[in-house]
Each structure stands twice: as C-alpha cells, then as structure tokens.
Design a protein around this motif. Structure first.
Motif, PDB file in Angstrom:
ATOM      1  N   GLU A 144      -0.517  -9.459  -5.517  1.00  0.00           N
ATOM      2  CA  GLU A 144      -0.478  -9.790  -4.016  1.00  0.00           C
ATOM      3  C   GLU A 144       0.107  -9.798  -3.182  1.00  0.00           C
ATOM      4  OE1 GLU A 144      -2.919 -14.228  -3.903  1.00  0.00           O
ATOM      5  OE2 GLU A 144      -4.168 -13.848  -3.559  1.00  0.00           O
ATOM      6  N   VAL A 145       1.438 -10.315  -3.423  1.00  0.00           N
ATOM      7  CA  VAL A 145       2.929  -9.886  -2.768  1.00  0.00           C
ATOM      8  C   VAL A 145       2.808  -8.336  -2.912  1.00  0.00           C
ATOM      9  CG1 VAL A 145       5.583  -9.616  -2.862  1.00  0.00           C
ATOM     10  CG2 VAL A 145       4.245 -11.652  -3.767  1.00  0.00           C
ATOM     11  N   LEU A 146       2.827  -7.492  -4.110  1.00  0.00           N
ATOM     12  CA  LEU A 146       2.902  -6.260  -4.070  1.00  0.00           C
ATOM     13  C   LEU A 146       1.855  -5.033  -3.203  1.00  0.00           C
ATOM     14  CD1 LEU A 146       3.353  -5.833  -7.970  1.00  0.00           C
ATOM     15  CD2 LEU A 146       5.146  -5.516  -5.734  1.00  0.00           C
ATOM     16  N   ARG A 147       0.218  -5.697  -2.762  1.00  0.00           N
ATOM     17  CA  ARG A 147      -0.630  -5.264  -2.344  1.00  0.00           C
ATOM     18  C   ARG A 147      -0.348  -5.160  -0.893  1.00  0.00           C
ATOM     19  NH1 ARG A 147      -5.775  -5.844  -0.454  1.00  0.00           N
ATOM     20  NH2 ARG A 147      -7.684  -4.139  -1.429  1.00  0.00           N
ATOM     21  N   GLU A 148       0.141  -6.418  -0.047  1.00  0.00           N
ATOM     22  CA  GLU A 148       0.444  -6.571   0.835  1.00  0.00           C
ATOM     23  C   GLU A 148       1.935  -5.890   1.051  1.00  0.00           C
ATOM     24  OE1 GLU A 148       0.139  -7.967   4.771  1.00  0.00           O
ATOM     25  OE2 GLU A 148      -1.464  -8.358   3.374  1.00  0.00           O
ATOM     26  N   VAL A 188      -4.299   1.454  -5.759  1.00  0.00           N
ATOM     27  CA  VAL A 188      -4.356   2.233  -4.809  1.00  0.00           C
ATOM     28  C   VAL A 188      -3.907   2.393  -4.095  1.00  0.00           C
ATOM     29  CG1 VAL A 188      -4.116   4.961  -4.167  1.00  0.00           C
ATOM     30  CG2 VAL A 188      -4.183   4.314  -7.335  1.00  0.00           C
ATOM     31  N   ALA A 189      -2.915   2.498  -3.136  1.00  0.00           N
ATOM     32  CA  ALA A 189      -3.506   3.077  -1.483  1.00  0.00           C
ATOM     33  C   ALA A 189      -4.149   3.813  -0.632  1.00  0.00           C
ATOM     34  CB  ALA A 189      -2.269   2.210  -1.130  1.00  0.00           C
ATOM     35  N   ASN A 190      -4.352   4.275   0.203  1.00  0.00           N
ATOM     36  CA  ASN A 190      -5.012   5.826   0.060  1.00  0.00           C
ATOM     37  C   ASN A 190      -4.445   5.678   2.363  1.00  0.00           C
ATOM     38  OD1 ASN A 190      -5.436   8.284   0.371  1.00  0.00           O
ATOM     39  ND2 ASN A 190      -7.515   8.343   0.599  1.00  0.00           N
ATOM     40  N   VAL A 191      -4.343   6.805   2.704  1.00  0.00           N
ATOM     41  CA  VAL A 191      -4.432   7.254   3.919  1.00  0.00           C
ATOM     42  C   VAL A 191      -4.737   8.585   4.576  1.00  0.00           C
ATOM     43  CG1 VAL A 191      -3.358   6.722   6.277  1.00  0.00           C
ATOM     44  CG2 VAL A 191      -3.114   4.937   4.998  1.00  0.00           C
ATOM     45  N   GLY A 192      -6.299   9.140   4.771  1.00  0.00           N
ATOM     46  CA  GLY A 192      -6.312  10.292   4.398  1.00  0.00           C
ATOM     47  C   GLY A 192      -7.143  10.722   3.740  1.00  0.00           C
ATOM     48  N   ASN A 193      -6.408  11.794   3.457  1.00  0.00           N
ATOM     49  CA  ASN A 193      -7.485  12.933   2.521  1.00  0.00           C
ATOM     50  C   ASN A 193      -6.876  13.370   1.347  1.00  0.00           C
ATOM     51  OD1 ASN A 193      -6.439  15.318   3.835  1.00  0.00           O
ATOM     52  ND2 ASN A 193      -8.320  15.972   4.521  1.00  0.00           N
ATOM     53  N   TYR A 266      -3.335  10.748  19.383  1.00  0.00           N
ATOM     54  CA  TYR A 266      -5.004  10.102  18.256  1.00  0.00           C
ATOM     55  C   TYR A 266      -5.308   8.792  18.346  1.00  0.00           C
ATOM     56  CZ  TYR A 266      -5.599  15.838  17.372  1.00  0.00           C
ATOM     57  OH  TYR A 266      -5.519  16.584  17.543  1.00  0.00           O
ATOM     58  N   ALA A 267      -3.854   8.259  18.462  1.00  0.00           N
ATOM     59  CA  ALA A 267      -4.509   6.818  17.925  1.00  0.00           C
ATOM     60  C   ALA A 267      -4.784   6.663  18.545  1.00  0.00           C
ATOM     61  CB  ALA A 267      -2.962   6.412  17.875  1.00  0.00           C
ATOM     62  N   ARG A 268      -4.774   6.297  19.900  1.00  0.00           N
ATOM     63  CA  ARG A 268      -6.259   5.859  21.081  1.00  0.00           C
ATOM     64  C   ARG A 268      -7.756   6.040  20.913  1.00  0.00           C
ATOM     65  NH1 ARG A 268      -3.755  10.014  24.116  1.00  0.00           N
ATOM     66  NH2 ARG A 268      -2.193   9.088  24.116  1.00  0.00           N
ATOM     67  N   ASN A 269      -7.651   7.164  19.538  1.00  0.00           N
ATOM     68  CA  ASN A 269      -9.249   7.364  19.684  1.00  0.00           C
ATOM     69  C   ASN A 269      -9.242   7.207  18.590  1.00  0.00           C
ATOM     70  OD1 ASN A 269      -8.345  10.385  21.330  1.00  0.00           O
ATOM     71  ND2 ASN A 269      -9.800   9.272  21.610  1.00  0.00           N
ATOM     72  N   GLY A 270      -9.289   5.935  17.622  1.00  0.00           N
ATOM     73  CA  GLY A 270      -9.081   5.659  16.798  1.00  0.00           C
ATOM     74  C   GLY A 270      -9.308   5.616  15.174  1.00  0.00           C
ATOM     75  N   VAL A 271      -7.591   6.808  15.530  1.00  0.00           N
ATOM     76  CA  VAL A 271      -6.800   7.089  14.267  1.00  0.00           C
ATOM     77  C   VAL A 271      -5.743   6.218  13.775  1.00  0.00           C
ATOM     78  CG1 VAL A 271      -5.516   8.734  13.240  1.00  0.00           C
ATOM     79  CG2 VAL A 271      -7.685   9.595  14.333  1.00  0.00           C
ATOM     80  N   ILE A 272      -6.340   5.655  12.606  1.00  0.00           N
ATOM     81  CA  ILE A 272      -4.937   4.808  12.242  1.00  0.00           C
ATOM     82  C   ILE A 272      -4.086   5.119  11.308  1.00  0.00           C
ATOM     83  CG2 ILE A 272      -6.703   2.709  13.491  1.00  0.00           C
ATOM     84  CD1 ILE A 272      -7.862   1.870  11.040  1.00  0.00           C
ATOM     85  N   SER A 273      -3.278   3.600  11.218  1.00  0.00           N
ATOM     86  CA  SER A 273      -2.417   3.620   9.618  1.00  0.00           C
ATOM     87  C   SER A 273      -3.030   3.067   8.376  1.00  0.00           C
ATOM     88  CB  SER A 273      -1.092   4.096  10.191  1.00  0.00           C
ATOM     89  OG  SER A 273      -1.292   2.994  10.256  1.00  0.00           O
ATOM     90  N   THR A 274      -4.093   2.675   8.618  1.00  0.00           N
ATOM     91  CA  THR A 274      -3.757   1.132   7.639  1.00  0.00           C
ATOM     92  C   THR A 274      -4.177   1.894   6.587  1.00  0.00           C
ATOM     93  OG1 THR A 274      -5.013  -0.741   9.695  1.00  0.00           O
ATOM     94  CG2 THR A 274      -5.283  -0.856   7.017  1.00  0.00           C
ATOM     95  N   ALA A 275      -4.170   1.234   5.286  1.00  0.00           N
ATOM     96  CA  ALA A 275      -4.279   2.228   4.098  1.00  0.00           C
ATOM     97  C   ALA A 275      -5.501   1.692   3.634  1.00  0.00           C
ATOM     98  CB  ALA A 275      -3.311   1.487   3.135  1.00  0.00           C
ATOM     99  N   GLU A 276      -6.478   2.567   2.873  1.00  0.00           N
ATOM    100  CA  GLU A 276      -7.480   1.426   2.554  1.00  0.00           C
ATOM    101  C   GLU A 276      -6.789   1.537   0.553  1.00  0.00           C
ATOM    102  OE1 GLU A 276     -12.152   2.244   1.982  1.00  0.00           O
ATOM    103  OE2 GLU A 276     -11.305   3.531   2.296  1.00  0.00           O
ATOM    104  N   ILE A 277      -7.116   0.348   0.031  1.00  0.00           N
ATOM    105  CA  ILE A 277      -6.877  -0.325  -1.264  1.00  0.00           C
ATOM    106  C   ILE A 277      -6.924  -0.628  -2.539  1.00  0.00           C
ATOM    107  CG2 ILE A 277      -4.943  -1.722  -2.633  1.00  0.00           C
ATOM    108  CD1 ILE A 277      -3.045  -2.326   0.162  1.00  0.00           C
ATOM    109  N   THR A 278      -7.557  -0.294  -3.495  1.00  0.00           N
ATOM    110  CA  THR A 278      -8.418  -0.434  -4.160  1.00  0.00           C
ATOM    111  C   THR A 278      -8.070  -2.000  -5.227  1.00  0.00           C
ATOM    112  OG1 THR A 278      -6.815   0.251  -6.335  1.00  0.00           O
ATOM    113  CG2 THR A 278      -8.401   1.714  -4.838  1.00  0.00           C
ATOM    114  N   ASP A 279      -8.724  -2.724  -5.447  1.00  0.00           N
ATOM    115  CA  ASP A 279      -8.044  -3.704  -6.319  1.00  0.00           C
ATOM    116  C   ASP A 279      -7.948  -3.259  -8.199  1.00  0.00           C
ATOM    117  OD1 ASP A 279      -9.383  -5.422  -5.571  1.00  0.00           O
ATOM    118  OD2 ASP A 279     -11.711  -5.402  -6.053  1.00  0.00           O
ATOM    119  N   TRP A 280      -6.755  -4.204  -8.481  1.00  0.00           N
ATOM    120  CA  TRP A 280      -5.555  -3.736  -9.181  1.00  0.00           C
ATOM    121  C   TRP A 280      -7.075  -3.920 -10.333  1.00  0.00           C
ATOM    122  CZ3 TRP A 280      -0.766  -3.115  -9.797  1.00  0.00           C
ATOM    123  CH2 TRP A 280      -0.059  -3.289  -8.993  1.00  0.00           C
TER     124      TRP A 280
END
Length: 371
Positions: A144-148, A188-193, A266-280
């Motif tokens: 959890e430490v590494l993930r966060e 794996v953490a991902n932001v974008g494509n 684009y931040a005001r229009n919902g473009v965020i930097s939050t990563a989507e992360i897989t489980d280990w």
C-alpha cells in the motif's frame, strides 16, 4: 495561485522559525507530515527538520533495461521521455529497504516541458513519498505504501508543473505510464493513453510443441493499462460534469486524452492527473518481456504484433540488438507520424534480490510479504 503559494511558504517559514529544539524533534515524522501538508513536497525536501529524507542516487542499474526515443515523421522536436531503472532501493524505514524495478514512459505534447519534468522528478518524488508514508503511517502494508507513493508522486509533479506552466504561460502536457516490480509482482499506474503490457508465451502440450517446432513459442500481449479516452463512459461523464464536452473523441474537440500531467487549460473541463492503478499481480514464467510505449508506437502495430517482433528478435539472439530501438524503428517504418518512445525489459534476465550485506542495514522487508 501564485499568491496562495507564497502565503503557504510564509506560513511554513514562520512554523519552522518558531519550532525550537525544545518543542520539535529532528526528523520527527509528524512534523514532516505537517510541513508537507503546508508547503508540499518542495518544502519537505528543503526542510532541515526532515533530514531523514534524501534523494535517490544515480547508481541504479539499467543493465537489463532498454529504452529508445525517435523523432517522429514531420516532427521538429522530441517531446517524449523514457525511464527504466531496475535496482532502485527504497527505504521503508531507517533500517529497512526493498528493491523496486521502475519503468516509465511520458508522452509529451505542446512542448516537452511536462514530460521532461516528470521524467526527471519521478524517482525522487516517489522515494520521498515512500519514506514519508513509511514514517507516518505504520498501519498500511508495504504494498500500500508503494501504491500510494506513486499516486502522490504523480500528483505532486502535476502540481509543481502546473504552477510553473501558469507562471510561464505554458500549454504543455504529458501522459505517464509507470510500472513497479517487486519480488516477482508488478503494479502499473497510468495517466493518458500510453501503454504498458506483458509479452507472454503460449503454453502448449509437449506433443503439440514438437509438431509446431519454432512456431510453438509465439507470444501474445497482456495489456496492463486502459486508455483514458474522452469516449470512455466514465471519462466522458467527468468531462461533461466539469463543463467540458467531447467531440470527435477529443475533450472540447481538441485534446485526445482525458487525463494528463499539465495541460492546464483543460483542467477546468475535467482533465485530471489522477493515475488509474492496477492491483499487484504475479509475474509468471510465461511472461517474457515487459513493454511500455507511447501511443504512436502502436498506431500502426498491434500489441500482439509488437510481442511477435520481440519474440522473433529474441530467438535470433542478435548481438547487441536493442529491443526498444527495434520497436520504435518498426513503428516509424510502418508510418507512425508522432514522436516515439519505448521501454523493453527482458524479464528472464532480471537479477535476483540483492543479498543481505548487513542485517542492520539491508534486511528482507516483512512489509513486502503482502505484495
């Protein structure tokens, strides 16, 4: 935003000035947490009260990492960055550390400033948050430490770059796809494509392997990331709820991704930097290569095709051949127009965990047993 940032620094200055040795213990994790909350990661790094934190050195091994970037057709500057380091030792306390393999690809657009900052800052920011979380929250496991820490590092980089972009009127942004490997597991953490995937061998019965010969060892792709396309239902809903719209699979008809580092307009229009992360997940004996690449690498080439190319090259055992160069050059020849960046790790070559040279300094982390 600039006024607010300066006010925070002034509050931090007063806080540290008033904190005498009688009231504050050096390297007090609770104090360091307060400093971080008031002034952010930059304040924590520069605080003499948090001397336990130190940036990573540059000695991490890249022996089995292959990275490549290539200027795209009709492109005038390289905006993409690639990062790979397989022997990063993360201190989870003053006496305990864990070896982490890190790969990352950053696909920059509208300038290289965001991707360049992200590639240069990520390892240090990640290390900072691993140490901070380990010192301040003993209730969470090593996994959890590494993930966060990955989430916090990306968010911090976005905050720092966005403030700089606003001050300098920059419009640059960047994707990020980052993988962590620890004790035979991967996250794996991902932001974008940009994409991260495994190339894995197909398991066949021995009789069929004998019949098919060399064709029995074909590989296939296990994709570990999901593109943040504005057309995705959840991404589109967030963009529209923030006042933006999706037209021709682009935010406001312009940006082809719905998550990004930077891209402040684009931040005001919902473009965020939050990563989507897989489980280990476990790396298996069938997993041959770990691959990360910008979307342009796979514009004219499927992930399965990329795996087949790597498999054939690996079977030929060409001396000194770079798998990452092979991927970007193949994509270029197939007609990809954008800049290209890729990372390839041959998983069967990964070195074992570092031996315990000194039990007081390098111990086997019990907190990572839960990974």
């Amino acid at each position: 935003m600039a006024v607010q940032f300066n006010l925070k620094l002034w509050i931090l200055f007063c806080f540290v000035l008033l904190c005498s040795p009688l009231h504050c213990q050096a390297s007090d994790p609770n104090l360091c947490e307060k400093i971080y909350k008031i002034g952010g990661s930059s304040a924590l790094i520069n605080s003499p009260e948090c001397s336990y934190w130190k940036p990573l050195n540059d000695e991490a091994s890249t022996t089995f990492c292959q990275t490549a970037t290539l200027l795209g057709q009709q492109q005038q500057r390289q905006e993409d960055r690639a990062l790979c380091s397989l022997d990063v030792y993360m201190p989870l306390s003053r006496k305990e550390e864990v070896k982490v393999g890190v790969t990352a690809v950053f696909d920059g657009f509208k300038g290289s400033q965001a991707s360049d900052m992200a590639s240069k800052m990520f390892l240090d920011m990640f290390s900072l948050h691993v140490q901070l979380l380990s010192q301040t929250d003993h209730s969470i496991s090593g996994s959890e430490v590494l993930r966060e820490a990955v989430v916090r590092a990306i968010n911090d980089i976005n905050t720092i770059f966005s403030a700089d972009a606003q001050a300098r009127n920059l419009h640059a942004g960047s994707t990020a796809t980052i993988s962590l490997m620890v004790d035979g597991k991967i996250l794996v953490a991902n932001v974008g494509n940009s994409k991260t995937f495994l190339c894995s061998k197909k398991t066949l019965p021995p009789s069929l392997e004998s019949f098919l010969g060399r064709h029995a060892h074909k590989t296939f792709a296990k994709e570990l990331t999901k593109d943040h396309s504005p057309d995705r239902d959840d991404e589109k809903a967030r963009v529209e709820a923030s006042g933006g719209y999706v037209l021709d699979s682009r935010v406001n008809g312009e940006l082809p991704i719905s998550r990004s580092i930077g891209a402040i307009s684009y931040a005001r229009n919902g473009v965020i930097s939050t990563a989507e992360i897989t489980d280990w997940r476990d790396l298996t004996a069938e997993d041959v290569y770990l691959v990360a690449g910008t979307s342009s690498v796979f514009e004219k080439m499927s992930l399965d095709e990329a795996c087949e190319i790597l498999s054939e090259e690996g079977a030929s055992k060409s001396p000194g051949a770079s798998m990452a160069d092979l991927l970007v050059n193949t994509a270029f020849k197939k007609g990809s127009f954008d800049n290209l960046a890729a990372v390839v790790v041959a998983l069967n070559n990964l070195s074992p965990a570092r031996p315990e040279e000194n039990d007081d300094v390098h111990v086997r982390m019990s907190r990572t047993d839960e990974l």
